[in-house]
Design a protein around this motif. Structure first.
Motif, PDB file in Angstrom:
ATOM      1  N   TYR A 174       0.818  -1.246  -0.004  1.00 20.18           N
ATOM      2  CA  TYR A 174       0.074  -0.040   0.049  1.00 20.18           C
ATOM      3  C   TYR A 174       0.968   1.387   0.007  1.00 20.18           C
ATOM      4  N   LEU A 175       1.883   1.298   0.738  1.00 22.29           N
ATOM      5  CA  LEU A 175       2.713   2.596   0.994  1.00 22.29           C
ATOM      6  C   LEU A 175       3.369   2.696  -0.306  1.00 22.29           C
ATOM      7  N   ALA A 176       3.696   1.718  -1.130  1.00 18.39           N
ATOM      8  CA  ALA A 176       4.706   2.058  -2.103  1.00 18.39           C
ATOM      9  C   ALA A 176       3.915   2.152  -3.378  1.00 18.39           C
ATOM     10  N   ARG A 177       2.681   2.203  -3.380  1.00 19.20           N
ATOM     11  CA  ARG A 177       1.788   2.400  -4.565  1.00 19.20           C
ATOM     12  C   ARG A 177       2.267   3.537  -5.155  1.00 19.20           C
ATOM     13  N   ASP A 178       2.359   3.201  -6.495  1.00 21.45           N
ATOM     14  CA  ASP A 178       2.824   4.329  -7.745  1.00 21.45           C
ATOM     15  C   ASP A 178       4.139   4.701  -7.528  1.00 21.45           C
ATOM     16  N   SER A 179       5.090   3.834  -6.777  1.00 20.60           N
ATOM     17  CA  SER A 179       6.567   4.511  -6.589  1.00 20.60           C
ATOM     18  C   SER A 179       7.288   3.252  -7.779  1.00 20.60           C
ATOM     19  N   ALA A 180       8.463   3.746  -7.536  1.00 18.86           N
ATOM     20  CA  ALA A 180       9.558   2.566  -8.356  1.00 18.86           C
ATOM     21  C   ALA A 180       9.489   1.393  -7.680  1.00 18.86           C
ATOM     22  N   LEU A 181       9.162   1.126  -6.511  1.00 19.57           N
ATOM     23  CA  LEU A 181       9.533  -0.145  -5.728  1.00 19.57           C
ATOM     24  C   LEU A 181       8.297  -1.197  -6.248  1.00 19.57           C
ATOM     25  N   ILE A 182       7.577  -0.746  -7.043  1.00 26.20           N
ATOM     26  CA  ILE A 182       6.482  -1.650  -7.565  1.00 26.20           C
ATOM     27  C   ILE A 182       6.593  -1.557  -9.078  1.00 26.20           C
ATOM     28  N   PRO A 183       6.884  -2.726  -9.921  1.00 27.43           N
ATOM     29  CA  PRO A 183       7.256  -2.710 -10.918  1.00 27.43           C
ATOM     30  C   PRO A 183       5.841  -2.054 -12.079  1.00 27.43           C
ATOM     31  N   ARG A 184       6.090  -1.524 -13.059  1.00 28.05           N
ATOM     32  CA  ARG A 184       5.118  -0.870 -13.946  1.00 28.05           C
ATOM     33  C   ARG A 184       4.229  -1.959 -14.623  1.00 28.05           C
ATOM     34  N   ASP A 185       5.224  -2.750 -15.355  1.00 30.05           N
ATOM     35  CA  ASP A 185       4.745  -3.857 -16.027  1.00 30.05           C
ATOM     36  C   ASP A 185       3.691  -4.771 -14.975  1.00 30.05           C
ATOM     37  N   ALA A 186       2.566  -5.153 -15.516  1.00 28.51           N
ATOM     38  CA  ALA A 186       1.690  -5.951 -14.626  1.00 28.51           C
ATOM     39  C   ALA A 186       2.244  -7.222 -14.287  1.00 28.51           C
ATOM     40  N   PHE A 187       2.955  -7.885 -15.485  1.00 25.06           N
ATOM     41  CA  PHE A 187       3.248  -9.280 -15.088  1.00 25.06           C
ATOM     42  C   PHE A 187       4.330  -9.209 -14.236  1.00 25.06           C
ATOM     43  N   ALA A 188       5.495  -8.191 -14.144  1.00 37.38           N
ATOM     44  CA  ALA A 188       6.606  -7.975 -13.331  1.00 37.38           C
ATOM     45  C   ALA A 188       6.119  -7.861 -11.900  1.00 37.38           C
ATOM     46  N   ALA A 189       4.932  -6.917 -11.837  1.00 31.60           N
ATOM     47  CA  ALA A 189       4.220  -6.515 -10.373  1.00 31.60           C
ATOM     48  C   ALA A 189       3.725  -8.117  -9.899  1.00 31.60           C
ATOM     49  N   ALA A 190       3.003  -8.806 -10.714  1.00 33.48           N
ATOM     50  CA  ALA A 190       2.575 -10.006 -10.159  1.00 33.48           C
ATOM     51  C   ALA A 190       3.546 -10.881  -9.933  1.00 33.48           C
ATOM     52  N   LYS A 191       4.927 -10.875 -10.492  1.00 29.13           N
ATOM     53  CA  LYS A 191       6.006 -11.874  -9.874  1.00 29.13           C
ATOM     54  C   LYS A 191       6.424 -11.339  -8.706  1.00 29.13           C
ATOM     55  N   MET A 192       6.590  -9.964  -8.556  1.00 26.78           N
ATOM     56  CA  MET A 192       6.713  -9.590  -7.167  1.00 26.78           C
ATOM     57  C   MET A 192       6.100  -9.851  -6.124  1.00 26.78           C
ATOM     58  N   ASP A 193       4.642  -9.862  -6.507  1.00 27.55           N
ATOM     59  CA  ASP A 193       3.715 -10.382  -5.487  1.00 27.55           C
ATOM     60  C   ASP A 193       4.062 -11.982  -4.983  1.00 27.55           C
ATOM     61  N   GLU A 194       4.099 -12.601  -6.012  1.00 31.48           N
ATOM     62  CA  GLU A 194       4.637 -14.034  -6.087  1.00 31.48           C
ATOM     63  C   GLU A 194       5.558 -14.323  -4.953  1.00 31.48           C
ATOM     64  N   TRP A 195       6.708 -13.342  -5.180  1.00 34.84           N
ATOM     65  CA  TRP A 195       7.612 -13.620  -4.140  1.00 34.84           C
ATOM     66  C   TRP A 195       7.417 -12.913  -2.477  1.00 34.84           C
ATOM     67  N   LEU A 196       6.506 -12.030  -2.661  1.00 37.01           N
ATOM     68  CA  LEU A 196       6.040 -11.543  -1.193  1.00 37.01           C
ATOM     69  C   LEU A 196       5.331 -12.619  -0.678  1.00 37.01           C
ATOM     70  N   PHE A 197       4.340 -13.256  -1.400  1.00 37.62           N
ATOM     71  CA  PHE A 197       3.788 -14.458  -0.901  1.00 37.62           C
ATOM     72  C   PHE A 197       4.608 -15.596  -0.417  1.00 37.62           C
ATOM     73  N   TRP A 198       5.528 -15.875  -1.403  1.00 43.47           N
ATOM     74  CA  TRP A 198       6.742 -17.013  -1.097  1.00 43.47           C
ATOM     75  C   TRP A 198       7.330 -16.482   0.314  1.00 43.47           C
ATOM     76  N   GLU A 199       7.935 -15.438   0.377  1.00 40.21           N
ATOM     77  CA  GLU A 199       8.456 -14.934   1.684  1.00 40.21           C
ATOM     78  C   GLU A 199       7.842 -15.386   2.963  1.00 40.21           C
ATOM     79  N   GLN A 200       6.514 -14.913   2.899  1.00 43.77           N
ATOM     80  CA  GLN A 200       5.733 -15.044   4.173  1.00 43.77           C
ATOM     81  C   GLN A 200       5.531 -16.610   4.575  1.00 43.77           C
ATOM     82  N   TYR A 201       5.310 -17.522   3.363  1.00 40.67           N
ATOM     83  CA  TYR A 201       5.072 -18.862   3.548  1.00 40.67           C
ATOM     84  C   TYR A 201       6.095 -19.887   3.710  1.00 40.67           C
ATOM     85  N   SER A 202       7.215 -19.463   2.735  1.00 40.34           N
ATOM     86  CA  SER A 202       8.183 -20.585   2.587  1.00 40.34           C
ATOM     87  C   SER A 202       9.563 -20.004   2.908  1.00 40.34           C
ATOM     88  N   HIS A 203       9.663 -18.692   3.504  1.00 40.24           N
ATOM     89  CA  HIS A 203      10.893 -18.133   4.030  1.00 40.24           C
ATOM     90  C   HIS A 203      10.981 -17.655   5.432  1.00 40.24           C
TER      91      HIS A 203
END
Length: 196
Positions: A72-101
């Motif tokens: 939420y805090l980083a919305r519209d910032s460079a910390l979230i990729p502009r490309d929709a698929f790259a942003a989804a890959k970012m989310d994939e890693w965010l979910f993985w971090e909390q579940y598998s790391h």
């Protein structure tokens, strides 16, 4: 906004790092989870789950869960990729971090640092899964610079929090050249002193 967090928690530090990187104004309220400060009636009104980090916005709304907060805090910032698929890959890693790391790397660290256990007392399954997480990260970072593209994203911020301290959980980071390179680059990007 008011951030309720424990400075010993990587999940809380993620929120601080994002605010600092994006120059978002905030007030930090230190919460000692080991003294039950997340179980007070005041805190439970902010977050019924009794967990940090929790952010209270000036309009009265609250938000919990570290990766939801930084998303939420980083919305519209460079910390979230502009490309929709790259942003989804970012989310994939965010979910993985909390579940598998985090359940393995951070829990082993907590047990050694805060519960005073010896490495030999750690649950072998947690250690095995922690190394499996580090192995996956190393494999990924051998081929790319960052987790969700050519630039640092929230995936890197999130994974950095406990990876940079994995040695405190008994994990040998010396085995991971790509992770070590990545840690240094993301720490520099966030303006952090190197983890000891």
């Amino acid at each position: 906004m008011q951030i309720y967090g424990d400075s010993n928690s990587g999940n809380c530090l993620k929120v601080k790092w994002v605010c600092d990187r994006l120059a978002l104004p905030y007030r930090w309220t230190e919460i000692d989870t080991r003294k039950g400060e997340t179980r007070t009636s005041h805190f439970l009104k902010l977050n019924g789950a009794g967990q940090v980090p929790t952010v209270a916005f000036d309009d009265g709304r609250t938000l919990a869960q570290s990766n939801a907060i930084i998303r939420y805090l980083a919305r519209d910032s460079a910390l979230i990729p502009r490309d929709a698929f790259a942003a989804a890959k970012m989310d994939e890693w965010l979910f993985w971090e909390q579940y598998s790391h985090e359940p393995y790397i951070a829990v082993c660290r907590f047990q050694l640092i805060y519960l005073g256990k010896e490495v030999s007392e750690l649950d072998p399954d947690k250690v095995k899964r922690g190394y499996a997480a580090l192995d996956r990260m190393e494999q990924h970072l051998t081929a790319v610079s960052f987790f969700a593209g050519d630039e640092v994203s929230l995936a890197d911020v999130s994974l950095l929090a406990y990876t940079r301290l994995a040695h405190e959980g008994g994990f040998d980071l010396g085995r991971y050249a790509a992770i070590s390179r990545w840690i240094g680059e993301v720490e520099a990007y966030l303006g952090l002193s190197p983890a000891r």
